[in-house]
Structure formats: structure tokens, C-alpha cells
Design a protein around this motif. Structure first.
Motif, mmCIF file in Angstrom:
data_model
loop_
_atom_site.group_PDB
_atom_site.id
_atom_site.type_symbol
_atom_site.label_atom_id
_atom_site.label_comp_id
_atom_site.label_asym_id
_atom_site.label_seq_id
_atom_site.Cartn_x
_atom_site.Cartn_y
_atom_site.Cartn_z
ATOM 1 N N TYR A 1 1.056 -1.148 0.117
ATOM 2 C CA TYR A 1 0.034 -0.068 -0.037
ATOM 3 C C TYR A 1 0.878 1.135 0.063
ATOM 4 N N THR A 2 0.566 2.281 -0.743
ATOM 5 C CA THR A 2 1.121 3.419 -0.550
ATOM 6 C C THR A 2 0.068 4.566 -0.307
ATOM 7 N N THR A 3 0.637 5.618 0.520
ATOM 8 C CA THR A 3 -0.316 6.593 1.005
ATOM 9 C C THR A 3 -0.233 8.124 -0.332
ATOM 10 N N GLU A 4 -1.304 8.486 -0.742
ATOM 11 C CA GLU A 4 -1.160 9.333 -1.609
ATOM 12 C C GLU A 4 -1.275 10.727 -0.725
ATOM 13 N N ASP A 5 -1.497 12.097 -1.418
ATOM 14 C CA ASP A 5 -1.722 13.121 -0.821
ATOM 15 C C ASP A 5 -3.385 13.036 -0.303
ATOM 16 N N ARG B 1 -5.311 8.859 1.104
ATOM 17 C CA ARG B 1 -5.963 7.734 0.288
ATOM 18 C C ARG B 1 -4.753 6.727 0.198
ATOM 19 N N LEU B 2 -5.177 5.335 0.289
ATOM 20 C CA LEU B 2 -4.354 4.043 0.258
ATOM 21 C C LEU B 2 -4.407 3.740 -1.127
ATOM 22 N N ASN B 3 -3.254 3.333 -1.847
ATOM 23 C CA ASN B 3 -3.545 2.865 -3.253
ATOM 24 C C ASN B 3 -2.760 1.403 -3.053
ATOM 25 N N ASN B 4 -3.445 0.429 -3.598
ATOM 26 C CA ASN B 4 -3.182 -0.930 -3.675
ATOM 27 C C ASN B 4 -2.432 -1.429 -5.085
#
Length: 59
Positions: free
Chosen positions: A3-7, A10-13
Motif C-alpha cells: 500500500y502507498t499513501t497518496e496526498d 488515500r491508500l493505493n493498492n
């Protein structure tokens, strides 16, 4: 999972990437088998065409 956290929080999978490997050329036995399968496929296809033409009275 990654998972990465955007501005904005929001989590991005992201999908898991498969392991990459280099393909090897076919061995002599595999090449012989491919030749026999090709000959068999041509024989099957030509016999199917012959049967279809015979059944439809063409030729």
C-alpha cells in the motif's frame, strides 16, 4: 500487500509483480515433439476439410 499513501491520506493498492525469468530455447526433444504435433495438426485439419467437402458434395 503493498500500500502507498497518496496526498490526502488515500491508500493505493498495487498488484504483486511476478518473478521475471529468462526463457530458454527448446531442447532437441522438444523440437522433435513440436514437429510431430505440427504434422499431426496438419493431417487432422486436412482430413476434416476432406470430410467436409465430401459431405457437401463439393469437388
Amino acid at each position: 500487500m503493498r500500500y502507498t499513501t497518496e496526498d490526502g491520506g488515500r491508500l493505493n493498492n498495487f498488484a504483486v509483480e511476478p518473478k521475471v525469468y529468462k526463457a530458454e530455447p527448446p531442447s532437441k526433444d522438444q523440437q522433435r515433439n513440436y514437429l510431430f504435433m505440427g504434422i499431426g495438426a496438419i493431417a487432422l485439419l486436412s482430413s476434416l476439410i476432406f470430410v467436409a467437402m465430401s459431405a457437401s458434395n463439393v469437388g
